[in-house]
Design a protein around this motif. Structure first.
Motif, PDB file in Angstrom:
ATOM      1  N   CYS A 160       0.838  -1.189   0.000  1.00 19.44           N
ATOM      2  CA  CYS A 160       0.000   0.000   0.000  1.00 19.44           C
ATOM      3  C   CYS A 160       0.877   1.246   0.000  1.00 19.44           C
ATOM      4  CB  CYS A 160      -0.907  -0.007   1.229  1.00 19.44           C
ATOM      5  SG  CYS A 160      -2.022   1.409   1.344  1.00 19.44           S
ATOM      6  N   TYR A 161       0.436   2.244  -0.720  1.00 21.17           N
ATOM      7  CA  TYR A 161       1.151   3.516  -0.805  1.00 21.17           C
ATOM      8  C   TYR A 161       0.189   4.656  -0.510  1.00 21.17           C
ATOM      9  CZ  TYR A 161       2.757   7.792  -3.043  1.00 21.17           C
ATOM     10  OH  TYR A 161       3.063   9.098  -3.308  1.00 21.17           O
ATOM     11  N   SER A 162       0.706   5.656   0.155  1.00 20.59           N
ATOM     12  CA  SER A 162      -0.087   6.857   0.374  1.00 20.59           C
ATOM     13  C   SER A 162       0.817   8.067   0.473  1.00 20.59           C
ATOM     14  CB  SER A 162      -0.928   6.731   1.646  1.00 20.59           C
ATOM     15  OG  SER A 162      -1.760   7.869   1.813  1.00 20.59           O
ATOM     16  N   ASN A 163       0.371   9.152  -0.116  1.00 18.92           N
ATOM     17  CA  ASN A 163       1.037  10.438   0.043  1.00 18.92           C
ATOM     18  C   ASN A 163       0.238  11.238   1.058  1.00 18.92           C
ATOM     19  OD1 ASN A 163       1.230  13.535  -1.019  1.00 18.92           O
ATOM     20  ND2 ASN A 163       3.174  12.457  -1.201  1.00 18.92           N
ATOM     21  N   ILE A 164       0.864  11.513   2.170  1.00 22.68           N
ATOM     22  CA  ILE A 164       0.207  12.187   3.279  1.00 22.68           C
ATOM     23  C   ILE A 164       1.060  13.367   3.697  1.00 22.68           C
ATOM     24  CG2 ILE A 164      -0.683  11.951   5.624  1.00 22.68           C
ATOM     25  CD1 ILE A 164      -0.872   8.919   5.088  1.00 22.68           C
ATOM     26  N   HIS A 165       0.457  14.528   3.722  1.00 23.83           N
ATOM     27  CA  HIS A 165       1.177  15.749   4.082  1.00 23.83           C
ATOM     28  C   HIS A 165       2.464  15.877   3.261  1.00 23.83           C
ATOM     29  CE1 HIS A 165      -1.305  17.123   7.471  1.00 23.83           C
ATOM     30  NE2 HIS A 165      -1.445  15.848   7.772  1.00 23.83           N
ATOM     31  N   TYR A 166       2.343  15.586   1.985  1.00 23.26           N
ATOM     32  CA  TYR A 166       3.418  15.744   1.012  1.00 23.26           C
ATOM     33  C   TYR A 166       4.587  14.800   1.251  1.00 23.26           C
ATOM     34  CZ  TYR A 166       0.654  19.973   0.588  1.00 23.26           C
ATOM     35  OH  TYR A 166      -0.389  20.859   0.461  1.00 23.26           O
ATOM     36  N   ARG A 167       4.356  13.706   1.956  1.00 23.34           N
ATOM     37  CA  ARG A 167       5.361  12.686   2.177  1.00 23.34           C
ATOM     38  C   ARG A 167       4.825  11.327   1.736  1.00 23.34           C
ATOM     39  NH1 ARG A 167       9.472  14.601   5.653  1.00 23.34           N
ATOM     40  NH2 ARG A 167       8.880  16.534   6.746  1.00 23.34           N
ATOM     41  N   ASP A 168       5.732  10.461   1.326  1.00 26.33           N
ATOM     42  CA  ASP A 168       5.368   9.126   0.869  1.00 26.33           C
ATOM     43  C   ASP A 168       5.457   8.120   2.007  1.00 26.33           C
ATOM     44  OD1 ASP A 168       7.102   9.560  -2.305  1.00 26.33           O
ATOM     45  OD2 ASP A 168       5.082  10.149  -1.686  1.00 26.33           O
ATOM     46  N   TYR A 169       4.434   7.273   2.099  1.00 27.49           N
ATOM     47  CA  TYR A 169       4.399   6.230   3.108  1.00 27.49           C
ATOM     48  C   TYR A 169       4.059   4.905   2.455  1.00 27.49           C
ATOM     49  CZ  TYR A 169       4.406  10.043   6.471  1.00 27.49           C
ATOM     50  OH  TYR A 169       4.744  11.156   7.190  1.00 27.49           O
ATOM     51  N   TRP A 170       4.568   3.841   3.057  1.00 31.90           N
ATOM     52  CA  TRP A 170       4.390   2.501   2.519  1.00 31.90           C
ATOM     53  C   TRP A 170       3.922   1.542   3.594  1.00 31.90           C
ATOM     54  CZ3 TRP A 170       4.963   1.624  -2.632  1.00 31.90           C
ATOM     55  CH2 TRP A 170       5.642   2.619  -3.367  1.00 31.90           C
ATOM     56  N   GLY A 171       3.047   0.635   3.207  1.00 31.96           N
ATOM     57  CA  GLY A 171       2.681  -0.448   4.080  1.00 31.96           C
ATOM     58  C   GLY A 171       3.766  -1.502   4.134  1.00 31.96           C
ATOM     59  N   GLN A 172       3.586  -2.463   5.006  1.00 29.76           N
ATOM     60  CA  GLN A 172       4.597  -3.502   5.192  1.00 29.76           C
ATOM     61  C   GLN A 172       4.549  -4.579   4.113  1.00 29.76           C
ATOM     62  OE1 GLN A 172       1.819  -3.199   6.909  1.00 29.76           O
ATOM     63  NE2 GLN A 172       0.880  -5.229   7.051  1.00 29.76           N
ATOM     64  N   GLY A 173       3.497  -4.607   3.351  1.00 26.90           N
ATOM     65  CA  GLY A 173       3.328  -5.581   2.289  1.00 26.90           C
ATOM     66  C   GLY A 173       2.453  -6.741   2.708  1.00 26.90           C
ATOM     67  N   THR A 174       1.647  -7.205   1.788  1.00 26.21           N
ATOM     68  CA  THR A 174       0.801  -8.365   2.018  1.00 26.21           C
ATOM     69  C   THR A 174       0.947  -9.319   0.836  1.00 26.21           C
ATOM     70  OG1 THR A 174      -1.453  -9.115   2.558  1.00 26.21           O
ATOM     71  CG2 THR A 174      -1.266  -7.279   1.007  1.00 26.21           C
ATOM     72  N   GLN A 175       1.109 -10.591   1.143  1.00 25.08           N
ATOM     73  CA  GLN A 175       1.371 -11.589   0.113  1.00 25.08           C
ATOM     74  C   GLN A 175       0.088 -11.987  -0.595  1.00 25.08           C
ATOM     75  OE1 GLN A 175       4.439 -13.099  -0.851  1.00 25.08           O
ATOM     76  NE2 GLN A 175       3.159 -13.924  -2.512  1.00 25.08           N
ATOM     77  N   VAL A 176       0.152 -11.989  -1.903  1.00 22.97           N
ATOM     78  CA  VAL A 176      -0.911 -12.527  -2.743  1.00 22.97           C
ATOM     79  C   VAL A 176      -0.311 -13.649  -3.570  1.00 22.97           C
ATOM     80  CG1 VAL A 176      -2.467 -12.089  -4.681  1.00 22.97           C
ATOM     81  CG2 VAL A 176      -2.240 -10.402  -2.844  1.00 22.97           C
ATOM     82  N   THR A 177      -0.886 -14.822  -3.443  1.00 26.90           N
ATOM     83  CA  THR A 177      -0.409 -15.984  -4.181  1.00 26.90           C
ATOM     84  C   THR A 177      -1.554 -16.560  -4.990  1.00 26.90           C
ATOM     85  OG1 THR A 177       1.219 -16.507  -2.463  1.00 26.90           O
ATOM     86  CG2 THR A 177       0.680 -18.251  -4.037  1.00 26.90           C
TER      87      THR A 177
END
Length: 115
Positions: A95-112
């Motif tokens: 997951c990605y989000s731009n919040i208050h002009y900064r980039d943030y990332w989730g930890q990742g989730t596996q899809v198989t």
């Protein structure tokens, strides 16, 4: 402080569906573009889909017509509905989000996606 919490990953057979969800910290404001990226082992990180605050979307060519991204601005959440999944969709989805002009990332989730 800012966290993106992902859910919905798992194992599914080819042709099946999964729905990924990501929620940004409820305390944050000015959530701009949100989206999903994926990166499989040995591959480059790839944009899957993104959605702006006003609802404009864009998708990777490989998922166009199969995946749908949506968001709920009131809840600071973004969803990725994945239909007609293929084995080549197997990856870790971030997951990605731009919040208050900064980039943030989730930890990742596996899809198989199994053959």
């Amino acid at each position: 402080q800012v966290q993106l919490v992902e859910s919905g990953g798992g194992l599914v057979q080819a042709g099946g569906s999964l729905r990924l969800s990501c929620a940004a910290s409820a305390s944050v404001f000015s959530v701009n573009t949100m989206g999903w990226y994926r990166q499989a082992p040995g591959n480059q990180r790839e944009l899957v889909g993104a959605i702006t605050k006003d609802g404009t979307t864009n998708y990777a060519d490989s998922v166009e017509g199969r995946f749908t991204i949506s968001r709920d601005n009131a809840k600071n959440t973004v969803h990725l509905q994945m239909n007609r999944l293929k084995p080549e969709d197997t990856s870790v989805y971030y997951c990605y989000s731009n919040i208050h002009y900064r980039d943030y990332w989730g930890q990742g989730t596996q899809v198989t996606v199994s053959s």
